[in-house]
Design an enzyme around this catalytic site. Sequence first.
Site, short mmCIF file in Angstrom:
data_model
loop_
_atom_site.label_atom_id
_atom_site.label_comp_id
_atom_site.label_asym_id
_atom_site.label_seq_id
_atom_site.Cartn_x
_atom_site.Cartn_y
_atom_site.Cartn_z
CG ASP A 175 -2.17 0.81 1.07
OD1 ASP A 175 -2.24 1.59 0.11
OD2 ASP A 175 -3.09 0.67 1.90
CG HIS A 211 -6.37 -0.75 5.38
ND1 HIS A 211 -5.34 -1.55 4.96
CD2 HIS A 211 -6.35 0.32 4.54
CE1 HIS A 211 -4.73 -1.00 3.92
NE2 HIS A 211 -5.33 0.15 3.65
CG HIS A 218 -5.25 5.10 3.74
ND1 HIS A 218 -4.12 5.12 2.98
CD2 HIS A 218 -5.81 3.87 3.55
CE1 HIS A 218 -4.00 3.98 2.33
NE2 HIS A 218 -5.01 3.19 2.67
CB CYS A 222 -5.55 4.09 -2.82
SG CYS A 222 -6.26 3.13 -4.18
#
Length: 301
Positions: A16, A205, A207, A238
């Site tokens: 990622d 998860h 960010h 992303c």
Amino acid sequence: MTVPTKVKLVEVGPRDGLQAESTTLPPKTRIHFIDQLSKSGLKAIEVGSFVSPRWIPHLADTDKVYQGITKSPGVDYSILVPNKTGYELAIQNEVKSIAVFTAASETFCQKNINASIEESLQNFGEFIPQARAKGIRVRGYVSCAIACPYEGPIAPERVHKVALKLLNVGCDEISLGDTIGVGTPSQVQNLLRHNPIPLPQLAVHFHDTYGQALANIYAALEKGVSIIDSSVSGLGGCPYAPGASGNVATEDVIYLLTGLGIDHGVDLKKLLESADFIDKKLSRKTPSKASQALRLQMRSP
Ligand code: HMG
Ligand code: MG
């Protein structure tokens, strides 16, 4: 619910993280980075992805990286795959653990993997049973679990529906992704309130676009979640989610967990060596105040 006593960290920096940096690193550097991460005691590392190199050029040569790393016993080295072609590459490379990904937002799913949510689930159904029969571990991601860069806020029920379908198609673990890092703790608790995935199989998860990731992790811990995705040095983003910043920094999560007395099994000093290494290779600055303080502290005699 009290917070768990033990947490598994899933290091997603090599995948990622590196997929979104402006510098593309050669396999040799990525191999060294992952080998350093392995020495820190992390038990799960996402090594790269078998996706179209035209879509994600940074992660081309993931096969060479997977073949080149030194695999420590007991560490789960996974590869992200979007479709059967990716799965076949995983088989050719004798990969033991894969991760599939879809989204709770139709628009994001289409932009990210050129398929609808339903099509993506159907595609996964074509290879996950085979993977499981071969003893391959399968993780499933649901992106846009809080909001979508194109559709705005996403209702928890939409996320739960996709997460459950991923579980039913054969995933061992489901990771709910705040892809663009806009969530706050009350939204996270709301998402987790009626979550249908058994807690031992559920990961979060985050960010860190708005600096909420640690608070969101704490909110998830309070709901009993014990699997946390993170990226050393906060690498990441992303490419198909405009505005998305890096993942929460692994070292910051470790500082939080240590402070809470939660077992995480990672040697912080060794982890920070990998953070320094990758920052230098990418010519980037230390991402967070916590990370800067930790590195100073570790360097002092
Ligand atoms: P497509 O163009 O629809 O694919 O892309 P296609 O089936 O029409 O094939 C087109 C070409 O790609 C063909 O090659 C295929 O062989 C090749 P050509 O004949 O033109 O030379 N191809 C592949 N090559 C390598 N590996 C493959 C593969 N599949 C087809 N697996 C595709 C569909 C899924 C391939 C494309 O959309 C893609 O690669 N997308 C990847 C996007 C991506 O990696 N996004 C970032 C990861 S997701 C993320 O970051 C979110 C997450 O962190 C959680 C969160 O934060 O929420 C997980
Ligand atoms: Mg992500």
